[in-house]
Scaffold this active site. Sequence first.
Site, mmCIF file in Angstrom:
data_model
loop_
_atom_site.group_PDB
_atom_site.id
_atom_site.type_symbol
_atom_site.label_atom_id
_atom_site.label_comp_id
_atom_site.label_asym_id
_atom_site.label_seq_id
_atom_site.Cartn_x
_atom_site.Cartn_y
_atom_site.Cartn_z
ATOM 1 N N ASP A 30 19.602 26.152 44.619
ATOM 2 C CA ASP A 30 20.487 26.391 45.455
ATOM 3 C C ASP A 30 21.778 25.342 45.333
ATOM 4 O OD1 ASP A 30 19.172 28.739 46.833
ATOM 5 O OD2 ASP A 30 18.007 26.989 47.045
ATOM 6 N N HIS A 32 10.607 28.493 42.377
ATOM 7 C CA HIS A 32 11.429 28.860 43.503
ATOM 8 C C HIS A 32 11.875 27.650 44.279
ATOM 9 C CE1 HIS A 32 12.456 30.458 47.659
ATOM 10 N NE2 HIS A 32 13.473 30.932 46.967
ATOM 11 N N ARG A 33 13.062 27.114 44.128
ATOM 12 C CA ARG A 33 13.437 25.776 44.696
ATOM 13 C C ARG A 33 12.382 24.526 43.913
ATOM 14 N NH1 ARG A 33 14.032 27.656 50.875
ATOM 15 N NH2 ARG A 33 14.985 29.594 50.324
ATOM 16 N N ASP A 55 7.058 30.284 44.802
ATOM 17 C CA ASP A 55 6.827 28.913 45.490
ATOM 18 C C ASP A 55 5.609 28.377 44.620
ATOM 19 O OD1 ASP A 55 8.894 29.242 47.254
ATOM 20 O OD2 ASP A 55 7.457 30.078 48.591
ATOM 21 N N GLU A 60 21.600 29.322 42.020
ATOM 22 C CA GLU A 60 22.178 30.474 43.076
ATOM 23 C C GLU A 60 23.182 29.643 43.799
ATOM 24 O OE1 GLU A 60 20.882 32.422 47.634
ATOM 25 O OE2 GLU A 60 19.396 31.807 46.000
ATOM 26 N N HIS A 92 19.446 24.224 50.090
ATOM 27 C CA HIS A 92 19.509 25.552 50.445
ATOM 28 C C HIS A 92 19.982 25.829 51.472
ATOM 29 C CE1 HIS A 92 18.184 29.445 52.220
ATOM 30 N NE2 HIS A 92 17.953 29.783 50.970
ATOM 31 N N GLU A 142 14.393 27.483 39.865
ATOM 32 C CA GLU A 142 15.855 27.965 40.660
ATOM 33 C C GLU A 142 16.123 27.211 41.800
ATOM 34 O OE1 GLU A 142 17.246 30.461 44.477
ATOM 35 O OE2 GLU A 142 15.602 28.952 44.138
ATOM 36 N N LYS A 152 25.396 29.181 46.758
ATOM 37 C CA LYS A 152 25.325 29.392 48.261
ATOM 38 C C LYS A 152 26.653 29.642 49.090
ATOM 39 C CE LYS A 152 21.870 29.416 50.240
ATOM 40 N NZ LYS A 152 21.034 30.416 50.748
#
Length: 239
Positions: free
Chosen positions: A36, A7-8, A229, A109, A49, A34, A111
């Site tokens: 954003d 995640h990120r 994370d 993703e 993000h 992942e 945003k």
Amino acid sequence: MTKIFGHRGSAGTHPENTMISFEQAYIDGADGIELDVQLSKDGIPVVIHDEKVDRTTNGKGFVKDMKLKELQKLNAVYKFADQYKAAAIPTLDQVLNWAKGKGILINIELKNGIIAYEGLEEKVVELIDKYDLHSNIIFSSFNHYSIAKLHKLVPDIDKAVLYMEGIYKPWEYTKWVGGNGIHPSIKACPAVLIEQSQKAGVPVRPFTVNDKKVMKKLFEINCAGFFTDYPKIAVQLRK
């Protein structure tokens, strides 16, 4: 096998949405990362993000109000300043160039739930075409209009609706808007929903799963994937 997405990147241990973080997730054996995407003032897809740069950088203001040059001058080491001197906000181009040939999955993703970035979908697709990464990409967004638009632009790329609260039969809903997967908050994702959805042929990848017990449960029920994370911990648990 349940796929593990950083995640990120490895956001629990490294500055989120930076090359440092993505590289760490890859080293740790994550199946995917992942990230954003938003647009700079001059229309460049950048990886960050929040709509504002305040939380994750030493700058202030909206991403949409800054040109790429200004954004790249900011230091995005965030709360990891004791570990790293500097990290820049990457462009999506930079991340895709790095990912090419690595076989890593990339969940992009969009945003655009709060700020409607004009042409965001087209610009992101252009970069995926440039690096020939269609089979490595999963799109997601809380803005389901964006999923519908992407379905028309790139029907061959996987897409998933992001959501936080319960949706009735989300496996049917996602198909209706042009998606083929669902990315619910882990809080809105009971085991029965995962089983029903995957039985209907719709993969489920919940976010953000940092609890080891929850990770183990997801492995046991053969959930399609999840976002964490701490990809290193998840990879070790899966072994």
